[in-house]
Design a protein around this motif. Structure first.
Motif, PDB file in Angstrom:
ATOM      1  N   SER A 286       0.800  -1.220   0.000  1.00 48.48           N
ATOM      2  CA  SER A 286       0.000   0.000   0.000  1.00 48.48           C
ATOM      3  C   SER A 286       0.829   1.264   0.000  1.00 48.48           C
ATOM      4  O   SER A 286       0.419   2.276  -0.552  1.00 48.48           O
ATOM      5  CB  SER A 286      -0.928   0.001   1.215  1.00 48.48           C
ATOM      6  OG  SER A 286      -0.171   0.027   2.408  1.00 48.48           O
ATOM      7  N   SER A 287       1.998   1.267   0.637  1.00 51.94           N
ATOM      8  CA  SER A 287       2.754   2.493   0.856  1.00 51.94           C
ATOM      9  C   SER A 287       4.050   2.475   0.053  1.00 51.94           C
ATOM     10  O   SER A 287       4.782   1.488   0.043  1.00 51.94           O
ATOM     11  CB  SER A 287       3.067   2.653   2.351  1.00 51.94           C
ATOM     12  OG  SER A 287       3.709   3.872   2.596  1.00 51.94           O
ATOM     13  N   HIS A 288       4.319   3.587  -0.636  1.00 54.54           N
ATOM     14  CA  HIS A 288       5.527   3.723  -1.440  1.00 54.54           C
ATOM     15  C   HIS A 288       6.163   5.068  -1.133  1.00 54.54           C
ATOM     16  O   HIS A 288       5.479   6.097  -1.135  1.00 54.54           O
ATOM     17  CB  HIS A 288       5.214   3.648  -2.934  1.00 54.54           C
ATOM     18  CG  HIS A 288       4.490   2.410  -3.344  1.00 54.54           C
ATOM     19  ND1 HIS A 288       5.137   1.318  -3.897  1.00 54.54           N
ATOM     20  CD2 HIS A 288       3.182   2.075  -3.277  1.00 54.54           C
ATOM     21  CE1 HIS A 288       4.250   0.379  -4.156  1.00 54.54           C
ATOM     22  NE2 HIS A 288       3.059   0.812  -3.788  1.00 54.54           N
ATOM     23  N   THR A 294       5.739  10.357  -0.107  1.00 57.17           N
ATOM     24  CA  THR A 294       5.145   9.065   0.235  1.00 57.17           C
ATOM     25  C   THR A 294       3.717   9.015  -0.291  1.00 57.17           C
ATOM     26  O   THR A 294       2.945   9.965  -0.105  1.00 57.17           O
ATOM     27  CB  THR A 294       5.142   8.837   1.753  1.00 57.17           C
ATOM     28  OG1 THR A 294       6.488   8.699   2.211  1.00 57.17           O
ATOM     29  CG2 THR A 294       4.385   7.566   2.119  1.00 57.17           C
ATOM     30  N   VAL A 295       3.377   7.902  -0.949  1.00 60.23           N
ATOM     31  CA  VAL A 295       2.037   7.702  -1.503  1.00 60.23           C
ATOM     32  C   VAL A 295       1.461   6.433  -0.888  1.00 60.23           C
ATOM     33  O   VAL A 295       2.124   5.397  -0.857  1.00 60.23           O
ATOM     34  CB  VAL A 295       2.071   7.570  -3.035  1.00 60.23           C
ATOM     35  CG1 VAL A 295       0.667   7.374  -3.584  1.00 60.23           C
ATOM     36  CG2 VAL A 295       2.730   8.792  -3.662  1.00 60.23           C
ATOM     37  N   ARG A 296       0.238   6.520  -0.409  1.00 61.50           N
ATOM     38  CA  ARG A 296      -0.456   5.335   0.095  1.00 61.50           C
ATOM     39  C   ARG A 296      -1.770   5.175  -0.654  1.00 61.50           C
ATOM     40  O   ARG A 296      -2.584   6.101  -0.703  1.00 61.50           O
ATOM     41  CB  ARG A 296      -0.715   5.430   1.598  1.00 61.50           C
ATOM     42  CG  ARG A 296      -1.182   4.085   2.187  1.00 61.50           C
ATOM     43  CD  ARG A 296      -1.115   4.097   3.692  1.00 61.50           C
ATOM     44  NE  ARG A 296      -1.265   2.758   4.231  1.00 61.50           N
ATOM     45  CZ  ARG A 296      -2.161   2.410   5.141  1.00 61.50           C
ATOM     46  NH1 ARG A 296      -3.007   3.306   5.613  1.00 61.50           N
ATOM     47  NH2 ARG A 296      -2.216   1.181   5.602  1.00 61.50           N
ATOM     48  N   ARG A 297      -1.955   4.005  -1.240  1.00 61.36           N
ATOM     49  CA  ARG A 297      -3.130   3.748  -2.079  1.00 61.36           C
ATOM     50  C   ARG A 297      -4.199   3.049  -1.257  1.00 61.36           C
ATOM     51  O   ARG A 297      -3.959   2.018  -0.629  1.00 61.36           O
ATOM     52  CB  ARG A 297      -2.723   2.916  -3.290  1.00 61.36           C
ATOM     53  CG  ARG A 297      -3.852   2.615  -4.240  1.00 61.36           C
ATOM     54  CD  ARG A 297      -3.332   2.485  -5.651  1.00 61.36           C
ATOM     55  NE  ARG A 297      -2.864   3.766  -6.149  1.00 61.36           N
ATOM     56  CZ  ARG A 297      -2.294   3.931  -7.343  1.00 61.36           C
ATOM     57  NH1 ARG A 297      -2.122   2.894  -8.125  1.00 61.36           N
ATOM     58  NH2 ARG A 297      -1.906   5.114  -7.736  1.00 61.36           N
ATOM     59  N   VAL A 308      -8.045   5.656  -4.182  1.00 59.91           N
ATOM     60  CA  VAL A 308      -7.680   7.031  -3.904  1.00 59.91           C
ATOM     61  C   VAL A 308      -6.269   7.016  -3.307  1.00 59.91           C
ATOM     62  O   VAL A 308      -5.919   6.098  -2.552  1.00 59.91           O
ATOM     63  CB  VAL A 308      -8.696   7.697  -2.941  1.00 59.91           C
ATOM     64  CG1 VAL A 308      -8.718   6.995  -1.589  1.00 59.91           C
ATOM     65  CG2 VAL A 308      -8.387   9.182  -2.760  1.00 59.91           C
ATOM     66  N   ASP A 309      -5.465   7.983  -3.688  1.00 55.04           N
ATOM     67  CA  ASP A 309      -4.091   8.079  -3.191  1.00 55.04           C
ATOM     68  C   ASP A 309      -3.972   9.210  -2.180  1.00 55.04           C
ATOM     69  O   ASP A 309      -4.390  10.344  -2.452  1.00 55.04           O
ATOM     70  CB  ASP A 309      -3.101   8.352  -4.331  1.00 55.04           C
ATOM     71  CG  ASP A 309      -2.972   7.175  -5.279  1.00 55.04           C
ATOM     72  OD1 ASP A 309      -3.303   6.052  -4.858  1.00 55.04           O
ATOM     73  OD2 ASP A 309      -2.535   7.386  -6.421  1.00 55.04           O
ATOM     74  N   LEU A 310      -3.397   8.900  -1.021  1.00 52.66           N
ATOM     75  CA  LEU A 310      -2.957   9.928  -0.082  1.00 52.66           C
ATOM     76  C   LEU A 310      -1.494  10.189  -0.381  1.00 52.66           C
ATOM     77  O   LEU A 310      -0.682   9.265  -0.363  1.00 52.66           O
ATOM     78  CB  LEU A 310      -3.137   9.457   1.361  1.00 52.66           C
ATOM     79  CG  LEU A 310      -4.571   9.206   1.839  1.00 52.66           C
ATOM     80  CD1 LEU A 310      -4.560   8.643   3.255  1.00 52.66           C
ATOM     81  CD2 LEU A 310      -5.388  10.490   1.789  1.00 52.66           C
ATOM     82  N   MET A 311      -1.141  11.438  -0.640  1.00 54.31           N
ATOM     83  CA  MET A 311       0.219  11.767  -1.062  1.00 54.31           C
ATOM     84  C   MET A 311       0.758  12.913  -0.203  1.00 54.31           C
ATOM     85  O   MET A 311       0.159  13.990  -0.126  1.00 54.31           O
ATOM     86  CB  MET A 311       0.244  12.145  -2.545  1.00 54.31           C
ATOM     87  CG  MET A 311       1.620  12.388  -3.102  1.00 54.31           C
ATOM     88  SD  MET A 311       1.648  12.295  -4.926  1.00 54.31           S
ATOM     89  CE  MET A 311       0.404  13.524  -5.327  1.00 54.31           C
ATOM     90  N   TYR A 312       1.907  12.645   0.422  1.00 59.63           N
ATOM     91  CA  TYR A 312       2.540  13.661   1.273  1.00 59.63           C
ATOM     92  C   TYR A 312       3.918  13.989   0.730  1.00 59.63           C
ATOM     93  O   TYR A 312       4.739  13.093   0.510  1.00 59.63           O
ATOM     94  CB  TYR A 312       2.665  13.162   2.713  1.00 59.63           C
ATOM     95  CG  TYR A 312       3.442  14.119   3.604  1.00 59.63           C
ATOM     96  CD1 TYR A 312       2.943  15.388   3.887  1.00 59.63           C
ATOM     97  CD2 TYR A 312       4.668  13.758   4.148  1.00 59.63           C
ATOM     98  CE1 TYR A 312       3.648  16.263   4.699  1.00 59.63           C
ATOM     99  CE2 TYR A 312       5.374  14.620   4.962  1.00 59.63           C
ATOM    100  CZ  TYR A 312       4.866  15.878   5.224  1.00 59.63           C
ATOM    101  OH  TYR A 312       5.566  16.737   6.025  1.00 59.63           O
TER     102      TYR A 312
END
Length: 443
Positions: A286-288, A294-297, A308-312
């Motif tokens: 899930s996390s890259h 950092t992107v978590r799908r 949906v992607d959470l991107m920080y």
């Protein structure tokens, strides 16, 4: 009339502000006039400086020639056009297919159904072999790799971790409570986020440089975290999806658990609403983390087709949400094993049912389809392409495919070996045993 060609330089610069590297390459192919305009030193160096504000490009000077190499590199990533394709067969003394393949920092790590792990350094061609006698049968162990370390992890009631220093051959062990963990390896830091019962999550950090393990904190409603291994900073995001807009608590911690700062803000979801009941993720993939991003799908429906992607972005301290609208119905993210996020925006997906690669560009929400071309040495999987629905009496085992990669290299591991697609013009190694790509002849 060529409107772009008639624009003065100061207006052309404003146009370039809206173009990404791949757009520059496409513009050069429109006509000779456009090629001259978009290849000028002024345009190219300005465009690269725009890009360098968001990406860390190591080993490149800001010059027009290097900029064009980088632009073609990004264009190749988006279009599936590598500068070189190669194929590497699995070692001849191993008749079985690998149990797992992992890739990071130009190191390909693979293990078979034995007690040894092999690490291939693509920069030097050196193969390191780690034999783990105390782990017993490691067939069910997961694997992580970085530039300096390999980590094995397993457990049914607790999470057992064994780390191996690639350079010194030092071995380390650790145990964390709860077997349900999202575990990642960033340089020399192992980050393990575990939970026994949602919504409470516990964050453990194992510093391999000092062999020091610590529980940093425990949080409720934890949906994203970012680790800066150089500054020893952990950033966590707790999100309440039941409110509209969603409420976020962002906290920065030291690795010892000390609170650095905390802030609250709302996360706009224009025209959307997340159904928390259907919101889920796949722990292993899930996390890259890509440099400072950092992107978590997250999957947002029961079928696993919408994400949906959470991107920080740590460099600018910004959290954003990206809806992936065009993945339905071509890309099935429920088969989480078969997608690889090469950059924060580009995902290469292996479509198991249709035997093809699907390139998803999250920045402009487009998907392109590419046939998977077999190398002539991929004999074990050829039958599956010729007869995807064999009879029940067929003795052939189900073929093995696993994509991996980063912004420099994409690889597809199969039962026969690995296809390498090299996108970085400055990194296309010619290693012993690695053969130039030659497609399999049609039967």
């Amino acid at each position: 009339m060529d409107i772009v060609g008639s624009l003065p330089p100061e207006l052309l610069i404003q146009v370039v502000e809206y173009l990404d590297p791949a757009d520059i390459v496409r513009a050069q192919g429109v006509s000779k006039r456009w090629r001259s305009i978009f290849s000028s030193n002024t345009i190219i160096t300005f465009a690269l400086r725009q890009t360098l504000g968001f990406l860390s490009i190591k080993g490149m000077n800001v010059s027009a020639s290097d900029a064009m190499k980088y632009f073609r590199w990004q264009y190749g990533l988006q279009c599936g056009r590598p500068v070189r394709k190669s194929f590497l067969s699995w070692p001849s003394d191993l008749a079985e297919r690998p149990a797992e393949v992992c890739y990071s920092s130009a190191r390909l790590c693979y293990r078979f159904h034995t007690n040894n792990v092999q690490i291939l350094d693509l920069r030097t061609g050196k193969i390191s072999i780690w034999t783990e006698e105390d782990a017993g049968d490691i067939a069910d162990w997961e694997i992580r790799v970085s530039d300096s370390f390999v980590v094995l992890l397993t457990g049914s009631t607790k999470r057992y971790l064994i780390a191996w220093d690639i350079h010194t051959s030092e071995r380390y062990e650790a145990v964390v409570p709860y077997y349900r963990h999202d575990t990642s390896l960033v340089k020399d830091k192992v980050i393990s986020v575990g939970y026994e019962a949602a919504p409470l999550y516990r964050i453990y950090i194992w510093d391999l440089s000092s062999n020091w393990m610590r529980e940093v904190t425990s949080l409720a409603n934890l949906w994203l975290w970012h680790v800066d291994a150089d500054e020893n900073i952990l950033v966590t995001f707790q999100i309440d999806w039941d409110t509209e807009p969603a409420k976020v608590q962002q906290t920065k911690w030291t690795f010892t658990g000390s609170l650095l700062n905390r802030k609250h803000f709302c996360l706009p979801l224009p025209g959307r609403r997340v159904d928390k009941k259907n919101l889920k993720t796949f722990l292993k993939f899930s996390s890259h983390t890509h440099d400072h991003v950092t992107v978590r799908r997250l999957v947002t429906d029961r079928d696993g087709n919408n994400t949906v992607d959470l991107m920080y972005d740590y460099a600018v301290d910004k959290l954003s949400v990206r809806w992936n609208d065009c993945i339905q119905p071509s890309i099935d993210y429920s088969a989480s094993l078969f997608y690889s996020l090469l950059t924060p925006h580009m995902a290469y997906n292996w479509n198991w049912r249709q035997r093809r690669l699907e390139l998803f560009n999250a920045k402009d929400q487009t998907t392109s389809m590419h046939s998977y071309i077999l190398h002539h040495r991929e004999d074990r999987v050829r039958w599956w392409f010729e007869d995807p629905y064999p009879s029940d009496e067929a003795d052939d085992e189900e073929p093995f495919f696993l994509p991996f990669g980063d912004r420099e290299v994409f690889g597809m591991a199969s039962s026969d070996g690995v296809q390498f697609w090299f996108f970085n013009p400055n990194f296309a190694p010619d290693l012993p045993g690695m053969k130039p790509f030659r497609a399999m002849e049609e039967s």
